[in-house]
Enzyme design. Sequence first.
Site, PDB file in Angstrom:
ATOM      1  N   LYS A   1       0.823  -1.217   0.000  1.00 58.57           N
ATOM      2  CA  LYS A   1       0.000   0.000   0.000  1.00 58.57           C
ATOM      3  C   LYS A   1       0.856   1.265   0.000  1.00 58.57           C
ATOM      4  CE  LYS A   1      -4.262  -2.010   1.640  1.00 58.57           C
ATOM      5  NZ  LYS A   1      -3.845  -3.420   1.786  1.00 58.57           N
TER       6      LYS A   1
HETATM    7  C1  LIG Z   1      -4.489  -4.512   1.183  1.00 61.47           C
HETATM    8  C2  LIG Z   1      -3.719  -5.801   1.143  1.00 61.47           C
HETATM    9  C3  LIG Z   1      -4.063  -6.852   0.243  1.00 61.47           C
HETATM   10  C4  LIG Z   1      -5.280  -6.778  -0.666  1.00 61.47           C
HETATM   11  O1  LIG Z   1      -5.139  -5.837  -1.683  1.00 61.47           O
HETATM   12  P1  LIG Z   1      -6.414  -5.299  -2.494  1.00 61.47           P
HETATM   13  O2  LIG Z   1      -5.907  -4.231  -3.379  1.00 61.47           O
HETATM   14  O3  LIG Z   1      -7.376  -4.794  -1.452  1.00 61.47           O
HETATM   15  O4  LIG Z   1      -6.986  -6.453  -3.246  1.00 61.47           O
HETATM   16  C5  LIG Z   1      -3.259  -7.980   0.221  1.00 61.47           C
HETATM   17  N1  LIG Z   1      -2.193  -8.101   1.046  1.00 61.47           N
HETATM   18  C6  LIG Z   1      -1.836  -7.126   1.921  1.00 61.47           C
HETATM   19  C7  LIG Z   1      -0.660  -7.326   2.794  1.00 61.47           C
HETATM   20  C8  LIG Z   1      -2.580  -5.937   1.999  1.00 61.47           C
HETATM   21  O5  LIG Z   1      -2.226  -4.984   2.876  1.00 61.47           O
END
Ligand SMILES: *Cc1c(COP(=O)(O)O)cnc(C)c1O
Length: 462
Positions: A112
């Site tokens: 993220k």
């Molecule tokens: C947010 C997240 C996901 C999922 O990603 P999306 O874009 O919501 O599908 C997977 N793994 C981790 C570690 C995350 O923080």
Amino acid sequence: MRYISTRGQAPVLSFEEAMLTGLARDGGLYLPETIPTLTAAEIAAMAGQSYEEVAFRVMWPFIGDTFTEAEFRGIIARAYQGFGHAARAPLVQLDQGHFLLELFHGPTLAFKDFAMQLIGQLFQAALARSGKRVTIVGATSGDTGSAAIEAFRGLDAVDVFILYPHGRVSDVQRRQMTTPSEANVHALAIDGHFDDAQARVKDMFNDFAFRDGVRLAGVNSINWARVLAQVVYYFTSAVALGAPHRKVSFTVPTGNFGDVFAGFIAKKMGLPIDRLVVATNQNDILHRCLQSAQYVPDGVIPSISPSMDIQVSSNFERALYYAYDCDGGAVAQLMDDLKGGGFSVSQGALQALRESFDSGRCDEADTQATITRLRASTGEVLCPHTAVGVKVAEEHLQPGVPMITLATAHPAKFPQAVEAATGLHPALPPRMADLFDRPERVTPVANDLAAIETLISGRITA
Ligand SMILES: *Cc1c(COP(=O)(O)O)cnc(C)c1O
């Protein structure tokens, strides 16, 4: 470049407006009116370029006249300078034809950061120019909140308030939110569950007097600028493995469908992606939908990969928009049906989805077993989300097509699950080793809208 809503009824916006608005007024999600494409020669020319240079070439066609070329290059440079790896998103090999794309070298050790760090700089640049300030408010079960705080800390046009459920986030996640010392960062521990935190944030956006008074802005996963930032690493990794001269496939640990949807955009831009494999944990609504056409939420079961524990996958709406041939009315109807309990994807739309997406599910036992097995076979220590991806990817390998699995978080972010699977306590990277020594700063709040609004109004810089 103009931006339109998936439900067809909201005003058309510029990149800057779409970025600052987040959710469209008709309840839909913003998408570019057309998807710019890159030629094979342009993609080939990315080979050997820095992450930042590729980021510029991939994102620039979407920006319109919001920034000059030089401004946008500066934004990208500042966004990624704090990453702990020179390549930003390095590839490592797991097995013949199977690669891991490490997306956890950012400041909060999860993918993220790629989107949130960019958003922080985009907001700051746009706001500095207009002389305006905004108040970012978000709810988090852990990863999103820490990424947002890291992205906005110290930026002078923004105050950031993150509500997290008191006692219900991991120690690493909490400390990432409570240890930044900048005055514009406010970690609020709400007496309640994640759902309460999220509901109070929604309430604030629906309280228009408050919303306008503090100039509320959102940075949740439906923000188009976040999706756009994630398109870049599909290009850098595919090109490193031979694109555009050969096809590659990706497997993506999925929750809200933002990350895998970014892969879909990369494909539409001309990157030769064979398959995009949606990997889910036991909360498998997306896998069930791609199998059976039925999209019916049935409650969340907490797992050891908590960032994928979703009931409704918000960005899936964007994929549905394309599967229904850009028919906003059809999407609006599906979302209405969802309020009534669920919907069924039409045969034609299901076929369209399956042209790009495969899917698979990995349960708790398999997640743990995969962490154990990969540690033994490769020495690689996976976080539980990544393990879900690796397991599902192994079921979708095809001869001659490299598979890239997205490693979405660093194992040290989920130490209990990793220790249970390997007997090993994963260490934080050295630049973060003092996280447990830094002083914490947090404000406890009741699960009460008026009290939270009063607190925020009193704290912001006018
Ligand atoms: C947010 C997240 C996901 C999922 O990603 P999306 O874009 O919501 O599908 C997977 N793994 C981790 C570690 C995350 O923080």
